[in-house]
Design a protein around this motif. Structure first.
Motif, PDB file in Angstrom:
ATOM      1  N   VAL A  76       1.031  -1.244   0.062  1.00  0.00           N
ATOM      2  CA  VAL A  76      -0.151  -0.015  -0.185  1.00  0.00           C
ATOM      3  C   VAL A  76       0.992   1.180  -0.045  1.00  0.00           C
ATOM      4  N   VAL A  77       0.636   2.185  -0.913  1.00  0.00           N
ATOM      5  CA  VAL A  77       1.495   3.251  -1.286  1.00  0.00           C
ATOM      6  C   VAL A  77       0.477   4.441  -1.077  1.00  0.00           C
ATOM      7  N   TYR A  78       0.931   5.628  -0.178  1.00  0.00           N
ATOM      8  CA  TYR A  78       0.072   6.991  -0.268  1.00  0.00           C
ATOM      9  C   TYR A  78       1.048   7.967  -0.940  1.00  0.00           C
ATOM     10  N   VAL A  79       0.521   8.650  -1.878  1.00  0.00           N
ATOM     11  CA  VAL A  79       0.855   9.635  -2.486  1.00  0.00           C
ATOM     12  C   VAL A  79       0.181  11.010  -2.605  1.00  0.00           C
ATOM     13  N   PRO A  80       0.883  12.023  -1.861  1.00  0.00           N
ATOM     14  CA  PRO A  80       0.174  13.248  -1.390  1.00  0.00           C
ATOM     15  C   PRO A  80       0.025  14.060  -2.808  1.00  0.00           C
ATOM     16  N   ALA A  81      -1.175  14.634  -2.836  1.00  0.00           N
ATOM     17  CA  ALA A  81      -1.567  15.580  -4.178  1.00  0.00           C
ATOM     18  C   ALA A  81      -0.471  16.196  -4.455  1.00  0.00           C
ATOM     19  N   GLY A  82      -0.400  16.363  -5.755  1.00  0.00           N
ATOM     20  CA  GLY A  82       0.805  17.387  -6.476  1.00  0.00           C
ATOM     21  C   GLY A  82       2.322  16.547  -6.300  1.00  0.00           C
ATOM     22  N   VAL A  83       2.251  15.849  -5.772  1.00  0.00           N
ATOM     23  CA  VAL A  83       3.842  15.014  -5.788  1.00  0.00           C
ATOM     24  C   VAL A  83       4.033  14.164  -7.077  1.00  0.00           C
ATOM     25  N   SER A  84       5.122  14.351  -7.420  1.00  0.00           N
ATOM     26  CA  SER A  84       5.471  13.333  -8.705  1.00  0.00           C
ATOM     27  C   SER A  84       5.624  11.875  -8.483  1.00  0.00           C
ATOM     28  N   HIS A  85       5.021  10.734  -9.036  1.00  0.00           N
ATOM     29  CA  HIS A  85       5.105   9.509  -8.884  1.00  0.00           C
ATOM     30  C   HIS A  85       5.221   8.867 -10.154  1.00  0.00           C
ATOM     31  N   LYS A  86       5.801   7.546 -10.188  1.00  0.00           N
ATOM     32  CA  LYS A  86       5.917   6.727 -11.249  1.00  0.00           C
ATOM     33  C   LYS A  86       6.315   5.160 -10.800  1.00  0.00           C
ATOM     34  N   PHE A  87       5.599   4.319 -11.356  1.00  0.00           N
ATOM     35  CA  PHE A  87       5.938   3.130 -11.099  1.00  0.00           C
ATOM     36  C   PHE A  87       6.984   2.583 -12.643  1.00  0.00           C
ATOM     37  N   HIS A  88       7.978   1.959 -11.971  1.00  0.00           N
ATOM     38  CA  HIS A  88       9.058   1.692 -12.949  1.00  0.00           C
ATOM     39  C   HIS A  88       9.663   0.274 -12.596  1.00  0.00           C
ATOM     40  N   HIS A  89      10.473  -0.378 -13.469  1.00  0.00           N
ATOM     41  CA  HIS A  89      11.303  -1.483 -13.356  1.00  0.00           C
ATOM     42  C   HIS A  89      10.319  -2.683 -13.284  1.00  0.00           C
ATOM     43  N   ILE A  90       9.234  -2.609 -13.912  1.00  0.00           N
ATOM     44  CA  ILE A  90       7.963  -3.540 -13.961  1.00  0.00           C
ATOM     45  C   ILE A  90       8.309  -4.803 -14.271  1.00  0.00           C
ATOM     46  N   SER A  91       8.597  -5.772 -13.360  1.00  0.00           N
ATOM     47  CA  SER A  91       8.950  -6.991 -13.672  1.00  0.00           C
ATOM     48  C   SER A  91       8.036  -8.033 -13.719  1.00  0.00           C
ATOM     49  N   GLU A  92       6.898  -7.677 -13.127  1.00  0.00           N
ATOM     50  CA  GLU A  92       5.661  -8.701 -13.380  1.00  0.00           C
ATOM     51  C   GLU A  92       4.558  -7.764 -13.558  1.00  0.00           C
ATOM     52  N   ASP A  93       3.574  -8.280 -14.549  1.00  0.00           N
ATOM     53  CA  ASP A  93       2.360  -7.601 -14.634  1.00  0.00           C
ATOM     54  C   ASP A  93       1.684  -6.835 -13.511  1.00  0.00           C
ATOM     55  N   LEU A  94       1.611  -5.669 -13.410  1.00  0.00           N
ATOM     56  CA  LEU A  94       1.117  -5.114 -12.377  1.00  0.00           C
ATOM     57  C   LEU A  94      -0.548  -4.580 -12.421  1.00  0.00           C
ATOM     58  N   ARG A  95      -1.203  -5.002 -11.361  1.00  0.00           N
ATOM     59  CA  ARG A  95      -2.597  -4.449 -11.182  1.00  0.00           C
ATOM     60  C   ARG A  95      -2.801  -3.971  -9.796  1.00  0.00           C
ATOM     61  N   VAL A  96      -3.249  -2.759  -9.948  1.00  0.00           N
ATOM     62  CA  VAL A  96      -3.154  -1.842  -8.754  1.00  0.00           C
ATOM     63  C   VAL A  96      -4.531  -1.277  -8.438  1.00  0.00           C
ATOM     64  N   LEU A  97      -5.074  -1.277  -7.254  1.00  0.00           N
ATOM     65  CA  LEU A  97      -6.395  -0.388  -6.897  1.00  0.00           C
ATOM     66  C   LEU A  97      -5.973   1.043  -6.645  1.00  0.00           C
ATOM     67  N   VAL A  98      -6.569   1.954  -7.186  1.00  0.00           N
ATOM     68  CA  VAL A  98      -6.286   3.256  -6.882  1.00  0.00           C
ATOM     69  C   VAL A  98      -7.534   4.048  -6.444  1.00  0.00           C
ATOM     70  N   VAL A  99      -7.185   4.678  -5.212  1.00  0.00           N
ATOM     71  CA  VAL A  99      -8.207   5.620  -4.468  1.00  0.00           C
ATOM     72  C   VAL A  99      -7.793   6.951  -4.606  1.00  0.00           C
ATOM     73  N   PHE A 100      -8.648   7.689  -5.202  1.00  0.00           N
ATOM     74  CA  PHE A 100      -8.265   9.163  -5.314  1.00  0.00           C
ATOM     75  C   PHE A 100      -9.472   9.967  -4.265  1.00  0.00           C
ATOM     76  N   SER A 101      -8.850  10.749  -3.431  1.00  0.00           N
ATOM     77  CA  SER A 101      -9.715  11.753  -2.414  1.00  0.00           C
ATOM     78  C   SER A 101      -9.247  13.222  -2.709  1.00  0.00           C
ATOM     79  N   PRO A 102      -9.887  14.019  -3.013  1.00  0.00           N
ATOM     80  CA  PRO A 102     -11.484  13.923  -3.648  1.00  0.00           C
ATOM     81  C   PRO A 102     -11.352  13.127  -4.961  1.00  0.00           C
TER      82      PRO A 102
END
Length: 105
Positions: A76-102
């Motif tokens: 589980v990863v929290y990303v504050p609003a406005g902060v740059s973020h990326k997934f990389h070095h994806i070694s296995e197919d990635l499936r992610v649930l994403v919750v945005f608030s608001p």
């Protein structure tokens, strides 16, 4: 009550030919399924909403701001609003649930 099954969401995402499927939108949040295949590039830009990622399957690294860590099923990863973020070095197919608030958008 609203109930969703990951297999159904994945099938709908594939049918819509997109990496992201928003499947729930409420007044204070939205939820989607994000998919990145092994070796692919994450095109995300910072969002104006806070986000929480829950890794359903796969393996990758994620960078949030200046920090980087490896993620896999159950992370589980929290990303504050406005902060740059990326997934990389994806070694296995990635499936992610994403919750945005608001809600996103």
């Amino acid at each position: 009550m609203k109930v969703f099954r990951l297999d159904d969401l994945e099938a709908e995402r594939v049918a819509n030919d997109g990496a992201y499927l928003q499947f729930l939108r409420e007044r204070n949040m939205s939820v989607g399924l994000y998919a990145l295949d092994a070796g692919s590039h994450d095109p995300q830009n910072p969002h104006s909403q806070d986000e929480v990622y829950f890794v359903v399957s796969g393996r990758a690294s994620v960078s949030v701001g200046l920090e980087t860590t490896e993620v896999a099923r159950g992370s589980v990863v929290y990303v504050p609003a406005g902060v740059s973020h990326k997934f990389h070095h994806i070694s296995e197919d990635l499936r992610v649930l994403v919750v945005f608030s608001p809600p996103e958008g």
